[in-house]
Write an enzyme that holds these catalytic residues in place. Structure first.
Site, PDB file in Angstrom:
ATOM      1  N   SER A 140       0.815  -1.214   0.000  1.00  0.00           N
ATOM      2  CA  SER A 140       0.000   0.000   0.000  1.00  0.00           C
ATOM      3  C   SER A 140       0.846   1.260   0.000  1.00  0.00           C
ATOM      4  CB  SER A 140      -0.912   0.000   1.239  1.00  0.00           C
ATOM      5  OG  SER A 140      -0.147  -0.143   2.423  1.00  0.00           O
ATOM      6  N   ASN A 211      -3.423   6.152  -0.061  1.00  0.00           N
ATOM      7  CA  ASN A 211      -2.819   6.311   1.262  1.00  0.00           C
ATOM      8  C   ASN A 211      -2.030   7.600   1.417  1.00  0.00           C
ATOM      9  OD1 ASN A 211      -3.872   4.095   2.578  1.00  0.00           O
ATOM     10  ND2 ASN A 211      -2.320   2.719   1.773  1.00  0.00           N
TER      11      ASN A 211
END
Length: 312
Positions: A140, A211
């Site tokens: 991520s 993110n």
């Protein structure tokens, strides 16, 4: 290129990358935790064979039990049929080691968000893969280019960042490294489409898109708590009702895992060298205490009772 002498003269044998229109049928998944089992669930339900591996068989057995429970919930809500559930479960098998992934058309790594761990996995995995196999990582935040460099096939390496919980979330963030070839990207994007997911393409920058936006917001919420501006309950209530978020940022942090949140903030801070990404000391303290959120029963909320209670 290798050359083959045929009846009509010399034929040029195409490289695996040039002769790469073979369909993806079998998927290996490394890691059976929160993300790995969700990815396995979605892929098996879409009709693919899935081979799941982890450090122990017990971890995989627990993951398959969880997948079964989640599929059963989907049956109860009318999203799938009982036959769909049975067929999906029948497609998931266990591999004791990476040799069990030798016939996979694609392998998705879904291990912990730690670059050293991931690189070790890729070094150990590559000798067992067939030449045309694609490697995808569910990271991520970590550089796809750097991870690809740990493999023997950077041109066949790509980032596929599934969102959590995978069966529910509609997006997969796609990230290509500097060496990722067009045919790898095209095949991966087509594969994601068959899962019923929408893709968003990000450049290979720290934490990508989702993110890079989400985690600084969570980190700022932790700073807001750390500085005494508001309590856990007040901060989450303010963002749920004031910004119409489905869950508050501290509740979301617990769901993601505070260790994962900290890892992503560290990637942002180190990768972009900007003080605005400095992890909040309170987030560091919670992780050091082992209070990682839902998975350890304590984070910004205490989950050991009937109802989650704020810890501050």
């Amino acid at each position: 290129m290798d050359e083959i002498v045929g009846a009509k003269g010399i034929l040029t044998e195409p490289s695996p990358q040039e002769n790469d229109m073979t369909p993806i049928r079998k998927i290996g998944i490394i890691g059976s935790g929160q993300m790995g089992n969700g990815i396995a669930h979605v892929i098996a339900l879409a009709g693919y064979d899935v081979v799941l591996t982890d450090l122990t068989k017990e971890k995989v057995d627990k993951a398959i039990e969880l997948i079964d429970r989640n599929l059963t919930r989907q049956v109860a809500s009318g999203k799938i049929t009982e036959e769909d559930r049975k067929q999906a479960l029948s497609r998931i098998t266990y591999a004791e080691n990476y040799q069990g992934l030798s016939d996979a058309d694609m392998v998705i790594e879904a291990a912990t968000e730690d670059e050293t761990v991931k690189r070790k996995i890729f070094v150990a995995l590559c000798p067992f893969l067939k030449p045309e196999a694609i490697i995808a990582t569910n990271t991520s935040s970590i550089s796809i280019t750097r991870l690809a460099a740990a493999t023997d096939r950077p041109e066949r390496f790509i980032g596929l960042h599934f969102m959590n919980p995978v069966p529910v979330m509609e997006l997969v963030e796609m990230i290509r490294g500097i060496a990722t070839e067009d045919v790898t990207f095209a095949k991966a994007r087509e594969f994601v489409g068959t899962l019923g997911k929408t893709t968003a393409v990000s450049e290979d920058f720290p934490a990508f898109m989702v993110n890079r936006i989400l985690l600084p917001m969570i980190n700022e919420a932790v700073y807001t708590l750390y500085e005494g501006v508001g309590s856990v309950d007040a901060i989450d209530t303010a963002m749920r009702l004031g910004a119409h978020h489905p869950m508050g940022p501290l509740q979301l942090a617990d769901f993601i895992g505070l260790d994962t949140c900290l890892s992503i903030m560290q990637v942002l801070y180190e990768g972009l060298a900007d003080s605005k990404y400095r992890p909040c000391p309170l987030l560091v303290k919670y992780v050091e205490a082992g209070w990682l959120g839902r998975k350890t029963k304590r984070g910004f909320y205490d989950y050991r009772g009937e109802k989650p209670m704020p810890t501050r």
